[in-house]
Design a protein around this motif. Sequence first.
Motif, PDB file in Angstrom:
ATOM      1  N   LEU A  63     -29.503 -29.545 -51.544  1.00 28.84           N
ATOM      2  CA  LEU A  63     -31.045 -28.829 -51.215  1.00 28.84           C
ATOM      3  C   LEU A  63     -32.284 -29.129 -52.169  1.00 28.84           C
ATOM      4  N   LYS A  64     -32.723 -29.628 -50.834  1.00 28.04           N
ATOM      5  CA  LYS A  64     -34.671 -29.550 -51.868  1.00 28.04           C
ATOM      6  C   LYS A  64     -35.356 -29.119 -51.559  1.00 28.04           C
ATOM      7  N   ARG A  65     -36.564 -28.959 -52.520  1.00 25.20           N
ATOM      8  CA  ARG A  65     -37.644 -28.000 -51.398  1.00 25.20           C
ATOM      9  C   ARG A  65     -38.030 -28.269 -50.564  1.00 25.20           C
ATOM     10  N   GLU A  66     -38.170 -29.629 -50.353  1.00 21.47           N
ATOM     11  CA  GLU A  66     -38.914 -29.779 -49.054  1.00 21.47           C
ATOM     12  C   GLU A  66     -37.101 -29.662 -47.682  1.00 21.47           C
ATOM     13  N   ASP A  67     -36.033 -29.204 -47.601  1.00 22.30           N
ATOM     14  CA  ASP A  67     -35.292 -28.667 -47.650  1.00 22.30           C
ATOM     15  C   ASP A  67     -35.876 -26.417 -47.188  1.00 22.30           C
ATOM     16  N   THR A  68     -36.931 -26.051 -47.603  1.00 18.46           N
ATOM     17  CA  THR A  68     -37.173 -25.205 -47.222  1.00 18.46           C
ATOM     18  C   THR A  68     -37.629 -24.798 -45.747  1.00 18.46           C
ATOM     19  N   ALA A  69     -37.211 -24.165 -44.696  1.00 17.51           N
ATOM     20  CA  ALA A  69     -37.327 -23.697 -43.431  1.00 17.51           C
ATOM     21  C   ALA A  69     -36.683 -22.922 -42.823  1.00 17.51           C
ATOM     22  N   VAL A  70     -36.988 -22.576 -41.673  1.00 16.49           N
ATOM     23  CA  VAL A  70     -36.356 -21.533 -40.668  1.00 16.49           C
ATOM     24  C   VAL A  70     -35.276 -22.521 -39.335  1.00 16.49           C
ATOM     25  N   TYR A  71     -34.125 -22.654 -40.482  1.00 16.65           N
ATOM     26  CA  TYR A  71     -32.834 -23.253 -39.395  1.00 16.65           C
ATOM     27  C   TYR A  71     -32.422 -22.759 -38.554  1.00 16.65           C
ATOM     28  N   TYR A  72     -32.553 -23.152 -36.644  1.00 11.15           N
ATOM     29  CA  TYR A  72     -32.184 -23.096 -35.749  1.00 11.15           C
ATOM     30  C   TYR A  72     -31.195 -23.896 -35.020  1.00 11.15           C
ATOM     31  N   CYS A  73     -30.007 -23.046 -34.467  1.00 12.02           N
ATOM     32  CA  CYS A  73     -29.204 -24.381 -33.223  1.00 12.02           C
ATOM     33  C   CYS A  73     -29.400 -24.164 -32.264  1.00 12.02           C
ATOM     34  N   ASN A  74     -28.982 -25.317 -30.959  1.00  9.11           N
ATOM     35  CA  ASN A  74     -28.913 -24.631 -29.472  1.00  9.11           C
ATOM     36  C   ASN A  74     -28.081 -25.461 -28.776  1.00  9.11           C
ATOM     37  N   ILE A  75     -27.674 -26.240 -27.988  1.00 10.45           N
ATOM     38  CA  ILE A  75     -27.191 -26.695 -27.061  1.00 10.45           C
ATOM     39  C   ILE A  75     -27.736 -27.687 -26.056  1.00 10.45           C
ATOM     40  N   GLY A  76     -27.021 -28.881 -25.339  1.00  2.27           N
ATOM     41  CA  GLY A  76     -27.668 -28.653 -24.505  1.00  2.27           C
ATOM     42  C   GLY A  76     -26.326 -30.411 -23.737  1.00  2.27           C
ATOM     43  N   GLN A  77     -25.872 -30.442 -22.881  1.00  4.99           N
ATOM     44  CA  GLN A  77     -25.477 -31.349 -22.356  1.00  4.99           C
ATOM     45  C   GLN A  77     -25.952 -33.041 -22.205  1.00  4.99           C
ATOM     46  N   ASN A  78     -27.278 -33.472 -22.472  1.00  8.08           N
ATOM     47  CA  ASN A  78     -27.298 -34.132 -22.414  1.00  8.08           C
ATOM     48  C   ASN A  78     -27.599 -35.087 -23.882  1.00  8.08           C
ATOM     49  N   TRP A  79     -27.019 -35.903 -24.993  1.00  3.23           N
ATOM     50  CA  TRP A  79     -27.213 -36.035 -26.453  1.00  3.23           C
ATOM     51  C   TRP A  79     -28.507 -35.897 -26.447  1.00  3.23           C
ATOM     52  N   ASN A  80     -29.534 -37.502 -25.515  1.00  4.58           N
ATOM     53  CA  ASN A  80     -30.717 -37.697 -26.274  1.00  4.58           C
ATOM     54  C   ASN A  80     -31.546 -36.672 -26.253  1.00  4.58           C
ATOM     55  N   ILE A  81     -31.643 -36.197 -25.427  1.00  2.94           N
ATOM     56  CA  ILE A  81     -32.497 -34.418 -25.659  1.00  2.94           C
ATOM     57  C   ILE A  81     -31.926 -33.983 -26.603  1.00  2.94           C
ATOM     58  N   VAL A  82     -31.056 -33.479 -27.331  1.00  4.91           N
ATOM     59  CA  VAL A  82     -30.310 -32.524 -28.600  1.00  4.91           C
ATOM     60  C   VAL A  82     -30.753 -33.358 -29.075  1.00  4.91           C
ATOM     61  N   VAL A  83     -30.750 -34.540 -28.992  1.00  2.00           N
ATOM     62  CA  VAL A  83     -31.477 -35.074 -30.571  1.00  2.00           C
ATOM     63  C   VAL A  83     -32.802 -35.782 -30.622  1.00  2.00           C
ATOM     64  N   ASN A  84     -32.965 -36.034 -29.985  1.00  2.63           N
ATOM     65  CA  ASN A  84     -34.601 -36.938 -28.923  1.00  2.63           C
ATOM     66  C   ASN A  84     -35.744 -36.024 -28.748  1.00  2.63           C
ATOM     67  N   ASN A  85     -35.815 -34.366 -27.885  1.00  9.09           N
ATOM     68  CA  ASN A  85     -36.025 -34.425 -26.940  1.00  9.09           C
ATOM     69  C   ASN A  85     -35.939 -32.708 -27.196  1.00  9.09           C
ATOM     70  N   HIS A  86     -35.465 -32.398 -28.409  1.00 12.91           N
ATOM     71  CA  HIS A  86     -35.131 -30.507 -28.137  1.00 12.91           C
ATOM     72  C   HIS A  86     -36.233 -29.758 -28.014  1.00 12.91           C
ATOM     73  N   LYS A  87     -36.857 -30.640 -27.836  1.00 10.93           N
ATOM     74  CA  LYS A  87     -38.775 -28.728 -27.385  1.00 10.93           C
ATOM     75  C   LYS A  87     -37.987 -28.641 -25.715  1.00 10.93           C
ATOM     76  N   SER A  88     -37.330 -29.173 -25.490  1.00  8.05           N
ATOM     77  CA  SER A  88     -37.257 -28.871 -23.750  1.00  8.05           C
ATOM     78  C   SER A  88     -36.128 -28.274 -23.624  1.00  8.05           C
ATOM     79  N   LEU A  89     -35.165 -27.902 -24.434  1.00 10.56           N
ATOM     80  CA  LEU A  89     -34.094 -27.155 -24.904  1.00 10.56           C
ATOM     81  C   LEU A  89     -34.438 -25.392 -24.479  1.00 10.56           C
TER      82      LEU A  89
END
Length: 124
Positions: free
Chosen positions: A85-111
Motif C-alpha cells: 500500500l502507498k499513501r496515495e491509496d488512502t481513501a474510503v473504499y466502496y463496492c457495488n454491482i452491475g449487470q453491464n461490465w462497461n458501466i461497472v468499470v467506466n461509468n460507476h456513477k450511474s450505479l
Amino acid sequence: EVQFVESGGGLVQPGGSLRLSCAVSGIKRLYHLGWYRQAPGKEREFVAAFRWNTDTADYEDSVKGRFTISRDNGRNQWYLQMNNLKREDTAVYYCNIGQNWNIVVNNHKSLDGWGQGTLVTVSS
C-alpha cells in the motif's frame, strides 16, 4: 433492496497490506462487482472489478500488481486484497454491482445503492 457492507479498512503503514470485504445482500443472481475509492477532496474512482461469468478481473493502472479482487463462491461476498500500500491509496473504499461490465468499470456513477464504505489510511 440491495445492500452493501464494506469492511476491513484501517490504518496501515506504507508497504503494508489489508484485505477488504464486501458483503452484498438482497440479490438473486450474480453480477459483476466493482471496488471504488474516494480520496479526500477527490471524486470517487474505479479501482477493480470482477466479472461474474468468467471469474476474471480488471484493475485501474495504479493498483495493478498490488491489488487482487476475488469472490467467495459460497456467499455473496467479495474481497480486495491490497498489498504494498502507498499513501496515495488512502481513501474510503466502496463496492457495488452491475449487470453491464462497461458501466461497472467506466461509468460507476450511474450505479445505485452505495454503502458506507470502509476507510483505508496509509500513513507512517
